[in-house]
Motif scaffolding. Structure first.
Motif, PDB file in Angstrom:
ATOM      1  N   LYS A 124      36.447  34.062  14.800  1.00 58.99           N
ATOM      2  CA  LYS A 124      37.771  34.623  14.576  1.00 58.99           C
ATOM      3  C   LYS A 124      38.552  34.815  15.871  1.00 58.99           C
ATOM      4  N   ARG A 125      37.898  34.632  17.044  1.00 61.77           N
ATOM      5  CA  ARG A 125      38.586  34.828  18.312  1.00 61.77           C
ATOM      6  C   ARG A 125      38.348  33.637  19.235  1.00 61.77           C
ATOM      7  N   ILE A 126      39.324  33.367  20.080  1.00 60.39           N
ATOM      8  CA  ILE A 126      39.260  32.285  21.069  1.00 60.39           C
ATOM      9  C   ILE A 126      39.191  32.946  22.449  1.00 60.39           C
ATOM     10  N   ILE A 127      38.263  32.488  23.284  1.00 57.19           N
ATOM     11  CA  ILE A 127      37.978  33.156  24.552  1.00 57.19           C
ATOM     12  C   ILE A 127      38.340  32.260  25.730  1.00 57.19           C
ATOM     13  N   PHE A 128      39.047  32.832  26.704  1.00 54.52           N
ATOM     14  CA  PHE A 128      39.275  32.210  28.011  1.00 54.52           C
ATOM     15  C   PHE A 128      38.544  33.050  29.059  1.00 54.52           C
ATOM     16  N   GLU A 129      37.858  32.402  29.995  1.00 52.51           N
ATOM     17  CA  GLU A 129      37.211  33.094  31.111  1.00 52.51           C
ATOM     18  C   GLU A 129      37.380  32.252  32.364  1.00 52.51           C
ATOM     19  N   VAL A 130      38.189  32.733  33.297  1.00 51.44           N
ATOM     20  CA  VAL A 130      38.513  31.968  34.499  1.00 51.44           C
ATOM     21  C   VAL A 130      38.479  32.900  35.705  1.00 51.44           C
ATOM     22  N   ALA A 131      38.312  32.311  36.903  1.00 52.60           N
ATOM     23  CA  ALA A 131      38.403  33.088  38.140  1.00 52.60           C
ATOM     24  C   ALA A 131      39.844  33.531  38.362  1.00 52.60           C
ATOM     25  N   LEU A 132      40.009  34.601  39.111  1.00 55.77           N
ATOM     26  CA  LEU A 132      41.340  35.189  39.277  1.00 55.77           C
ATOM     27  C   LEU A 132      42.338  34.209  39.877  1.00 55.77           C
ATOM     28  N   HIS A 133      41.878  33.314  40.766  1.00 56.96           N
ATOM     29  CA  HIS A 133      42.799  32.405  41.441  1.00 56.96           C
ATOM     30  C   HIS A 133      42.951  31.067  40.723  1.00 56.96           C
ATOM     31  N   GLU A 134      42.272  30.867  39.606  1.00 57.84           N
ATOM     32  CA  GLU A 134      42.322  29.579  38.916  1.00 57.84           C
ATOM     33  C   GLU A 134      43.473  29.514  37.930  1.00 57.84           C
ATOM     34  N   CYS A 135      43.715  28.309  37.440  1.00 54.50           N
ATOM     35  CA  CYS A 135      44.708  28.027  36.395  1.00 54.50           C
ATOM     36  C   CYS A 135      46.131  28.312  36.857  1.00 54.50           C
ATOM     37  N   GLY A 136      46.349  28.325  38.172  1.00 55.25           N
ATOM     38  CA  GLY A 136      47.699  28.506  38.683  1.00 55.25           C
ATOM     39  C   GLY A 136      48.181  29.938  38.662  1.00 55.25           C
ATOM     40  N   SER A 137      47.273  30.888  38.651  1.00 55.83           N
ATOM     41  CA  SER A 137      47.689  32.290  38.642  1.00 55.83           C
ATOM     42  C   SER A 137      48.374  32.633  39.957  1.00 55.83           C
ATOM     43  N   LYS A 138      49.229  33.626  39.925  1.00 64.21           N
ATOM     44  CA  LYS A 138      49.991  34.043  41.095  1.00 64.21           C
ATOM     45  C   LYS A 138      49.475  35.394  41.575  1.00 64.21           C
ATOM     46  N   LEU A 139      49.462  35.552  42.898  1.00 66.99           N
ATOM     47  CA  LEU A 139      49.045  36.812  43.510  1.00 66.99           C
ATOM     48  C   LEU A 139      50.259  37.507  44.094  1.00 66.99           C
ATOM     49  N   GLN A 140      50.442  38.741  43.740  1.00 63.30           N
ATOM     50  CA  GLN A 140      51.509  39.575  44.294  1.00 63.30           C
ATOM     51  C   GLN A 140      50.868  40.766  44.988  1.00 63.30           C
ATOM     52  N   MET A 141      51.300  41.013  46.217  1.00 64.63           N
ATOM     53  CA  MET A 141      50.755  42.118  46.998  1.00 64.63           C
ATOM     54  C   MET A 141      51.797  43.211  47.125  1.00 64.63           C
ATOM     55  N   THR A 142      51.410  44.419  46.815  1.00 62.51           N
ATOM     56  CA  THR A 142      52.234  45.589  47.043  1.00 62.51           C
ATOM     57  C   THR A 142      51.489  46.489  48.015  1.00 62.51           C
ATOM     58  N   PRO A 143      52.134  47.509  48.565  1.00 60.78           N
ATOM     59  CA  PRO A 143      51.402  48.384  49.495  1.00 60.78           C
ATOM     60  C   PRO A 143      50.138  48.987  48.909  1.00 60.78           C
ATOM     61  N   ASP A 144      50.065  49.114  47.581  1.00 59.42           N
ATOM     62  CA  ASP A 144      48.921  49.792  46.970  1.00 59.42           C
ATOM     63  C   ASP A 144      48.084  48.907  46.067  1.00 59.42           C
ATOM     64  N   SER A 145      48.593  47.730  45.680  1.00 61.61           N
ATOM     65  CA  SER A 145      47.901  46.953  44.643  1.00 61.61           C
ATOM     66  C   SER A 145      47.915  45.468  44.951  1.00 61.61           C
ATOM     67  N   LEU A 146      46.951  44.777  44.346  1.00 62.44           N
ATOM     68  CA  LEU A 146      46.927  43.322  44.240  1.00 62.44           C
ATOM     69  C   LEU A 146      47.102  42.994  42.765  1.00 62.44           C
TER      70      LEU A 146
END
Length: 428
Positions: free
Chosen positions: A90-112
């Motif tokens: 009944k469910r479809i699962i995705f499991e990927v590394a944080l930097h894979e599949c074209g994900s974007k990283l945004q850095m703030t003073p307190d968070s990634l």
């Protein structure tokens, strides 16, 4: 019964007129029955792990009873497919590394913040002219604190944005240390003889960041812990050129290939400052990291000089990134090059570090002259050895003299006591 039917019809007509029908037709992503106090599983659930994210999608995507197929769902600009699963699940699962599949990283003073999109693109029905549902894109985010240790807890995903949080300390940890000759472990001694190779390892612990590549931007040796002191000797310069290797009597170089993108090994021939008798030396280095998907460039490189071929050779990347080492000025290829991670995020302090090794103790070789003995030519003994020899000689002379005196007294009158005894017997 007739009155109830009329009332139901009037309520339905009122709903159409006030636009509530459109709301009832929109996807119900999180369904909750307040009367029963029961919360159904969300249509899209996000779990943020240490270095990857897991997205679980209900196949009844629109809540209409029509199940979507796994081939109709993709993750990120790279259109990553879900992991293989039972078609009847009944469910479809995705499991990927944080930097894979074209994900974007945004850095703030307190968070990634890692962001991506879940895309639903309906396939054509039996008739190529008909589509029975519309495309949908769902934003997915995972946020990690950069500072402070907070107990790990997940945040319930919402429609915009979907978010889940795993709280960890996110600061990078740079290190610079001496290694044994085989690089297997850290070196316990900081003493070297001239002619020895100093094996140095620079590394960075990246934690839950996207994978990073480490570079040693510069290194210089000084006689005090102050990097600005004089005299000083430059070992690495121009954003990663190991200039000490240009000397005809040096074999200093970076080690290729790397043991890991976050680790860099290099070797330096031991040396001492010619005009100074001090043998304690400090080596200060500037380390930095870039995103692993950023190609090496004249500003981000590790180049060694090959004396035999008379050329600079990089640990990775094209050889032309090292051409600036010969010129002594290294800049980017062009203004259109891909920006570094620090330029994109505007935070240089987290991605760079100044570290120091020392004091390192250097000694001349055992068979050569030691400092202060350079003028002792021909093997003439120095004062300590000469005094020791004279003392031993004098002691031997005194002992011999005493023995001779004692011996002469013993044998001067060998029978005197016996003669006197005999004469007494005669008197009697």
């Amino acid at each position: 019964m007739g009155l109830r039917t009329v009332l139901a019809s009037l309520l339905l007509l009122w709903a159409f007129q006030n636009g509530d029908w459109a709301e009832t037709k929109s996807p119900s992503w999180i369904i909750q029955d307040a009367a029963l106090g029961f919360s159904a599983p969300p249509v899209v659930a996000v779990l943020c792990k240490n270095d990857r994210l897991v997205v679980s999608v209900n196949r009844d995507f629109f809540g209409t009873g029509r199940l979507v197929r796994a081939s109709e769902l993709t993750l990120g600009p790279a259109a990553c497919a879900p992991v293989s699963s039972d078609p009847l699940s009944k469910r479809i699962i995705f499991e990927v590394a944080l930097h894979e599949c074209g994900s974007k990283l945004q850095m703030t003073p307190d968070s990634l913040i890692y962001s991506t999109m879940l895309h639903y693109a309906p396939s054509l029905s039996w008739s190529p002219m008909v589509l029975r549902s519309s495309s949908v894109s769902v934003p997915i985010q995972c946020e990690y604190p950069r500072r402070d240790n907070v107990s790990s807890r997940a945040i319930r995903p919402t429609w915009v944005p979907f978010r889940s949080t795993l709280s960890r300390e996110q600061r990078l940890r740079f290190s610079l240390r001496l290694m044994e000759d085989d690089w297997s472990t850290g070196r316990t001694s900081s003493a070297f003889q001239l002619g020895d190779l100093i094996h140095i390892q620079a590394d960075v612990y990246t934690g839950y960041h996207v994978p990073l590549r480490l570079f040693v931007d510069s290194c210089k040796a000084t006689l005090t812990p102050d990097p600005a002191s004089v005299p000083h000797y430059v070992v690495i310069d121009f954003n990663g050129c190991l200039v000490d290797g240009q000397s005809h009597d040096s074999s200093s170089s970076f080690v290729s290939p790397r043991p890991g993108q976050n680790v860099l090994h290099f070797m330096i021939d031991s040396f001492m400052f010619a005009q100074d008798a001090r043998n304690e030396i400090y080596i200060a280095c500037h380390l930095k990291v870039t995103a692993i998907d950023q190609a090496p460039s004249p500003l981000n490189k590790a180049c060694s000089y090959n004396l035999t071929a008379d050329e600079w050779i990089p640990v990775e990347g094209p050889r032309d990134i090292c051409s600036c080492c010969k010129m002594g000025t290294c800049t980017s290829f062009s203004s259109s090059r891909k920006r570094s991670l620090s330029e994109e995020q505007g935070n240089h302090s987290e991605l760079e570090a100044d570290l120091m090794l020392g004091p390192l103790l250097f000694y001349e070789t055992e068979n050569g002259p030691t400092p202060g003995h350079e003028n002792n030519i021909g093997g003439i003994p120095e004062w300590p050895e000469l005094l020791l020899g004279l003392s031993i000689g004098m002691a031997a002379t005194v002992c011999l003299t005493i023995c001779l005196i004692l011996g002469s007294r013993r044998y001067k009158y060998p029978c005197s006591r016996n003669d006197k005894g005999f004469s007494h017997s005669e008197i009697k």
